[in-house]
Design a protein around this motif. Structure first.
Motif, PDB file in Angstrom:
ATOM      1  N   GLU A 102      30.937 -39.493-107.122  1.00 40.10           N
ATOM      2  CA  GLU A 102      29.505 -39.201-107.038  1.00 40.10           C
ATOM      3  C   GLU A 102      29.234 -37.883-107.759  1.00 40.10           C
ATOM      4  OE1 GLU A 102      27.309 -41.623-103.685  1.00 40.10           O
ATOM      5  OE2 GLU A 102      27.204 -39.470-103.606  1.00 40.10           O
ATOM      6  N   ARG A 103      28.608 -37.995-108.936  1.00 39.68           N
ATOM      7  CA  ARG A 103      28.358 -36.793-109.733  1.00 39.68           C
ATOM      8  C   ARG A 103      26.883 -36.630-110.091  1.00 39.68           C
ATOM      9  NH1 ARG A 103      32.136 -36.787-114.792  1.00 39.68           N
ATOM     10  NH2 ARG A 103      31.206 -38.856-115.085  1.00 39.68           N
ATOM     11  N   TYR A 104      26.106 -37.697-109.995  1.00 39.67           N
ATOM     12  CA  TYR A 104      24.690 -37.632-110.375  1.00 39.67           C
ATOM     13  C   TYR A 104      23.928 -38.669-109.564  1.00 39.67           C
ATOM     14  CZ  TYR A 104      20.513 -37.548-113.352  1.00 39.67           C
ATOM     15  OH  TYR A 104      19.233 -37.431-113.808  1.00 39.67           O
ATOM     16  N   ASN A 105      22.733 -38.318-109.126  1.00 42.95           N
ATOM     17  CA  ASN A 105      21.948 -39.231-108.293  1.00 42.95           C
ATOM     18  C   ASN A 105      21.105 -40.158-109.179  1.00 42.95           C
ATOM     19  OD1 ASN A 105      20.461 -40.512-106.292  1.00 42.95           O
ATOM     20  ND2 ASN A 105      20.320 -38.657-105.054  1.00 42.95           N
ATOM     21  N   GLU A 119      40.726 -13.425 -93.912  1.00 41.77           N
ATOM     22  CA  GLU A 119      39.342 -13.082 -94.232  1.00 41.77           C
ATOM     23  C   GLU A 119      38.443 -14.279 -93.934  1.00 41.77           C
ATOM     24  OE1 GLU A 119      39.637 -11.982 -98.346  1.00 41.77           O
ATOM     25  OE2 GLU A 119      40.005  -9.885 -97.824  1.00 41.77           O
ATOM     26  N   LYS A 120      37.595 -14.137 -92.943  1.00 40.11           N
ATOM     27  CA  LYS A 120      36.754 -15.238 -92.473  1.00 40.11           C
ATOM     28  C   LYS A 120      35.538 -15.439 -93.372  1.00 40.11           C
ATOM     29  CE  LYS A 120      33.927 -16.649 -88.511  1.00 40.11           C
ATOM     30  NZ  LYS A 120      33.436 -16.274 -87.174  1.00 40.11           N
ATOM     31  N   GLU A 121      35.207 -16.709 -93.600  1.00 39.54           N
ATOM     32  CA  GLU A 121      33.998 -17.064 -94.335  1.00 39.54           C
ATOM     33  C   GLU A 121      33.517 -18.435 -93.850  1.00 39.54           C
ATOM     34  OE1 GLU A 121      32.668 -18.361 -98.846  1.00 39.54           O
ATOM     35  OE2 GLU A 121      34.152 -16.760 -98.603  1.00 39.54           O
ATOM     36  N   ASN A 122      32.231 -18.509 -93.503  1.00 38.93           N
ATOM     37  CA  ASN A 122      31.666 -19.800 -93.110  1.00 38.93           C
ATOM     38  C   ASN A 122      31.444 -20.648 -94.357  1.00 38.93           C
ATOM     39  OD1 ASN A 122      31.516 -19.509 -90.302  1.00 38.93           O
ATOM     40  ND2 ASN A 122      29.629 -18.321 -90.442  1.00 38.93           N
ATOM     41  N   ARG A 123      32.047 -21.814 -94.370  1.00 41.47           N
ATOM     42  CA  ARG A 123      31.930 -22.708 -95.526  1.00 41.47           C
ATOM     43  C   ARG A 123      31.482 -24.078 -95.064  1.00 41.47           C
ATOM     44  NH1 ARG A 123      34.978 -20.896-100.032  1.00 41.47           N
ATOM     45  NH2 ARG A 123      35.439 -23.014-100.677  1.00 41.47           N
ATOM     46  N   ARG A 124      30.874 -24.832 -95.998  1.00 39.18           N
ATOM     47  CA  ARG A 124      30.393 -26.169 -95.674  1.00 39.18           C
ATOM     48  C   ARG A 124      31.566 -27.132 -95.596  1.00 39.18           C
ATOM     49  NH1 ARG A 124      25.939 -26.392 -93.059  1.00 39.18           N
ATOM     50  NH2 ARG A 124      24.717 -28.009 -94.094  1.00 39.18           N
ATOM     51  N   TYR A 125      31.485 -27.984 -94.585  1.00 37.28           N
ATOM     52  CA  TYR A 125      32.533 -28.985 -94.354  1.00 37.28           C
ATOM     53  C   TYR A 125      31.879 -30.341 -94.164  1.00 37.28           C
ATOM     54  CZ  TYR A 125      36.207 -31.617 -91.968  1.00 37.28           C
ATOM     55  OH  TYR A 125      37.117 -32.574 -91.618  1.00 37.28           O
ATOM     56  N   LYS A 126      32.412 -31.345 -94.857  1.00 34.48           N
ATOM     57  CA  LYS A 126      31.895 -32.712 -94.755  1.00 34.48           C
ATOM     58  C   LYS A 126      32.936 -33.586 -94.064  1.00 34.48           C
ATOM     59  CE  LYS A 126      29.259 -32.190 -99.027  1.00 34.48           C
ATOM     60  NZ  LYS A 126      29.095 -32.634-100.438  1.00 34.48           N
ATOM     61  N   PRO A 127      32.686 -33.944 -92.809  1.00 31.09           N
ATOM     62  CA  PRO A 127      33.673 -34.754 -92.078  1.00 31.09           C
ATOM     63  C   PRO A 127      34.002 -36.070 -92.766  1.00 31.09           C
ATOM     64  CG  PRO A 127      32.031 -33.854 -90.578  1.00 31.09           C
ATOM     65  CD  PRO A 127      31.544 -33.566 -91.955  1.00 31.09           C
ATOM     66  N   PHE A 128      33.034 -36.656 -93.494  1.00 28.67           N
ATOM     67  CA  PHE A 128      33.261 -37.938 -94.158  1.00 28.67           C
ATOM     68  C   PHE A 128      33.649 -37.760 -95.625  1.00 28.67           C
ATOM     69  CE2 PHE A 128      30.553 -38.982 -90.545  1.00 28.67           C
ATOM     70  CZ  PHE A 128      31.221 -40.067 -90.002  1.00 28.67           C
ATOM     71  N   ARG A 129      34.013 -36.531 -95.990  1.00 24.85           N
ATOM     72  CA  ARG A 129      34.501 -36.199 -97.328  1.00 24.85           C
ATOM     73  C   ARG A 129      33.520 -36.638 -98.418  1.00 24.85           C
ATOM     74  NH1 ARG A 129      39.839 -34.352 -96.980  1.00 24.85           N
ATOM     75  NH2 ARG A 129      40.081 -33.647 -94.823  1.00 24.85           N
ATOM     76  N   GLN A 130      33.907 -37.623 -99.240  1.00 22.39           N
ATOM     77  CA  GLN A 130      33.093 -38.007-100.393  1.00 22.39           C
ATOM     78  C   GLN A 130      31.990 -39.009-100.070  1.00 22.39           C
ATOM     79  OE1 GLN A 130      33.172 -36.667-103.544  1.00 22.39           O
ATOM     80  NE2 GLN A 130      34.505 -35.210-102.510  1.00 22.39           N
ATOM     81  N   LEU A 131      31.909 -39.464 -98.839  1.00 21.92           N
ATOM     82  CA  LEU A 131      30.880 -40.435 -98.467  1.00 21.92           C
ATOM     83  C   LEU A 131      29.497 -39.785 -98.587  1.00 21.92           C
ATOM     84  CD1 LEU A 131      31.117 -43.394 -97.473  1.00 21.92           C
ATOM     85  CD2 LEU A 131      30.659 -42.540 -95.182  1.00 21.92           C
ATOM     86  N   ALA A 132      28.643 -40.366 -99.422  1.00 21.65           N
ATOM     87  CA  ALA A 132      27.284 -39.854 -99.666  1.00 21.65           C
ATOM     88  C   ALA A 132      27.308 -38.404-100.148  1.00 21.65           C
ATOM     89  CB  ALA A 132      26.425 -39.981 -98.414  1.00 21.65           C
TER      90      ALA A 132
END
Length: 697
Positions: free
Chosen positions: A289-292, A161-174
């Motif tokens: 990173e949980r709060y700005n 089942e296909k779904e477009n999801r957000r992907y962060k190449p740098f993972r937790q960076l920023a």
């Protein structure tokens, strides 16, 4: 005879009943087909066809150099129809499939997966989910080759089942700055939320028909509304500097077991944010990173605010850096409250320059109280003229608003002004304080911080965000010149002497604010350091905040300032434009043997002996430099101190590369021949991963 008649009668009755039933069926068929035909056709279409929303593809988020910070990729949930495959395929492959699922997803063991699949087959389940997470396209291709799954959906029962999801190449960076989206594709925090209208695009609509296994197929009938994909946004974030900021902050948060910390690095001239890191400790003791905090928190800044008070004093009264005031023995009473300096016994009589360098609470507060006690509104006018009392209107939602008491309000007391002058009884965000220090570095021009440079559709710029000026000039040029001199003194001789550099100078101010709990100030501190570098020609400004450090070191000079220095050192090593050319005193000595200048002794000695050139070495050495001794060459040892930049002039490119790469330094080489110029001075501190430029001639 009666029995015979009875049987015949029953047969006739049964025949009549069956005949009537058959006539009823024929009538119903005629009614459904011809009388109610349109009704049932419409109902069939409504069940088999469905009008459905088509999701737009969300736009990408890029760093300043075009690196992807967030994008939308196809991910797949793995499901299984346990009734599709035949017994031979199922029985032959279920063991291997269970083992591979367990190894890939790790959420169940082999036996558990096998039990799940076999129970589903026994019950006739046409849909079970395998694995707790979505897989990417590469994983999907891998799973398609597994036992049972390799037969496909129709014969093997696998469902992707296909779904477009957000992907962060740098993972937790920023991660917190970039933000994230929820299941409805709406932004929740960070840039994803702040620029959701641009990133989200516009969903379309289309008609879908039900096909086998409950799947839907789009019907192109000309009435579909095409989805419009979202725009991309390009940020000002420099991935390398972001990595530097986060790693340094995390290391020092762990060292001091602090609650949280944040770092913002800004480009002085443009206000572009090159790095923004926010880390706080979770229940497991890990920093995430949980709060700005840098943008959203509004807190008492402490001593970093003293510079605003000093500028107000110099602008209002013409106070000079050399003017003095008596601070007593470290305690001074303002009305019913006693203010204390950090140094036991006090500083006695100090100049304004020393008051800033030593961060004397009493000196600054006494001067402000003397000058503005009868006209506190005038002090607040200066605060407003510095751009400190108004929101920055930052591009990200959730900016913490500054708070300053009104002299006409009921909560303004006689002690408010003295305490406000040193950063208490007011609240500001770290980003706002950095913007003020950035203005000092920027010759008085206050520019708004910016984190998004443009909104794009492919290569077309839809909207571009230029540098926005908040204040053309926060004070007189002469006042700024004095303040910058005092900020350099903080690092050269004052509270931040521990970060005094050799290759470049830092200017800035330490801050240590006691935290309030249940209405009382405690021995828990909010530490900070705000400043800029290089001090003479500033390119970057930076603020570091570390909250509630534990242990012996709890002041801004010991906790926040070293983080600033570490980040500044790494940025200095990465940004070759900050490096000064070598002074003329380091010019290569020509001599009568211009080719034989410097290198590895064994190689040079061998060459000279082969050519019949007299050469001498007084003490054993691996790397040497040539000097003239009559008609012969005298070899002098080239010092190769650990962690320091060697003198490479005169060496061949090969030797120079060998030396530097063994020290973990990245090298950029231009030209041919021997090293004529090097971007870092001999003897300066080397940082692993930094860049050094060599010019060969």
């Amino acid at each position: 005879m009666n029995i015979k008649r009875s049987i015949v009668l029953r047969v006739r009755i049964a025949f009549i009943i069956m005949f009537v039933f058959a006539l009823a069926i024929i009538y119903k068929i005629i009614e459904i087909k011809y009388i109610e035909g349109d009704k049932w056709v419409e109902m069939a279409e409504s069940i088999g066809f469905r009008d459905k929303e088509v999701n737009a593809v969300r736009g990408n988020i890029y760093s300043d150099d075009g690196s992807l910070l967030a994008t939308s990729l196809p991910f797949y949930r793995v499901a299984f129809d346990a009734t599709v495959c035949d017994d031979e395929v199922f029985n032959y492959g279920v063991d291997s499939l269970s083992m591979m699922l367990a190894a890939h997803f790790g959420d169940r063991n082999k036996a558990s997966y096998k039990r799940l699949i076999k129970q589903a087959r026994a019950k006739g389940d046409r849909y079970i989910v395998l694995g707790k997470r979505y897989i990417n396209y590469r994983e999907k291709k891998e799973l398609e080759s597994w036992p049972i799954f390799r037969k496909g959906q129709m014969k093997g029962g696998v469902i992707f089942e296909k779904e477009n999801r957000r992907y962060k190449p740098f993972r937790q960076l920023a991660a917190r700055t970039v933000g994230f989206t929820n299941s409805e594709k709406k932004g929740v925090v960070g840039l994803e939320f702040s620029f959701n209208n641009n990133l989200a695009g516009q969903n379309g609509r289309a008609v879908f028909q039900k096909v086998g296994n409950g799947n839907l197929k789009q019907i192109y009938d000309g009435n579909e509304v095409k989805a419009i994909d979202g725009f991309d946004i390009q940020t000002t974030i420099d991935i390398n500097l972001q990595d530097v900021a986060e790693s340094s902050l995390r290391k020092h948060l762990q060292k001091h077991d602090a609650n949280y910390g944040c770092v913002v690095v800004m480009e002085v001239a443009t206000g572009e944010i090159k790095a923004i890191a926010n880390l706080s400790k979770n229940s497991a003791g890990k920093y995430r990173e949980r709060y700005n905090y840098a943008v959203a928190s509004s807190v008492e800044p402490g001593s970093t605010f003293k510079i605003a008070s000093a500028i107000a004093l110099m602008e209002e009264t013409g106070l000079e850096l050399s003017d003095t005031i008596y601070t007593g023995k470290g305690e001074f009473k303002f009305y019913d409250r006693t203010m204390r300096d950090h140094k036991p016994g006090g500083y006695g009589t100090v100049t304004l320059k020393e008051a800033i360098e030593k961060s004397s609470n009493i000196a600054i507060s006494r001067w402000v109280d003397q000058s503005f006690n009868t006209k506190p509104q005038r002090f607040m006018e200066y605060v407003r003229s510095f751009g400190l009392s108004e929101p920055l209107n930052f591009q990200m939602v959730g900016e913490g608003k500054p708070y300053f008491k009104d002299p006409n309000a009921s909560d303004w007391y006689g002690t408010t002004l003295p305490w406000m002058s040193i950063g208490y009884e007011l609240r500001m965000s770290p980003l706002h304080m950095l913007t003020f220090y950035n203005a000092i570095a920027n010759e008085g021009k206050m520019v708004a911080p910016i984190i998004v440079k443009s909104i794009r559709k492919a290569d077309d710029v839809i909207e571009h965000y230029d540098t926005r000026v908040i204040r053309d000039q926060i004070s007189r040029k002469e006042t700024l010149r004095k303040v910058r001199k005092a900020l350099e003194g903080v690092v050269e001789r004052g509270t931040a002497m521990n970060i005094k550099g050799t290759d470049y100078n830092i200017a800035g101010k330490t801050g240590t604010a006691q935290k309030v709990k249940n209405g009382r100030y405690t021995k828990s501190y909010y530490t900070s350091f705000a400043g800029y570098f290089p001090a003479k020609q500033p390119k970057y400004s930076c603020i570091v905040v570390i909250d509630s450090p534990k242990g012996y070191f709890q002041y801004g000079s010991d906790v926040a300032a070293p983080v600033f220095k570490e980040i500044a050192d790494k940025i200095f090593s990465l940004d070759l434009n900050l490096h000064q050319p070598l002074p003329s005193k380091f010019a290569v000595e020509k001599g009568i043997f211009p080719v034989i200048q410097s290198g590895k002794y064994d190689d040079l000695n061998l060459i000279c002996n082969k050519l019949g050139i007299s050469n001498h070495l007084s003490e054993p050495a691996e790397w040497v430099k040539a000097s003239i001794d009559g008609t012969s060459i005298k070899w002098n040892e080239k010092s190769q101190s650990e962690g320091l930049m060697p003198d490479l002039r005169g060496m061949t490119g090969r030797d120079a590369l060998f030396l530097l790469e063994n020290k973990g330094v990245r090298v950029e080489v231009s030209g041919k021949g021997r090293v004529a110029k090097q971007s870092q001075l001999p003897g300066s501190r080397l940082i692993r991963g930094s860049y050094v430029t060599l010019t060969l001639e």
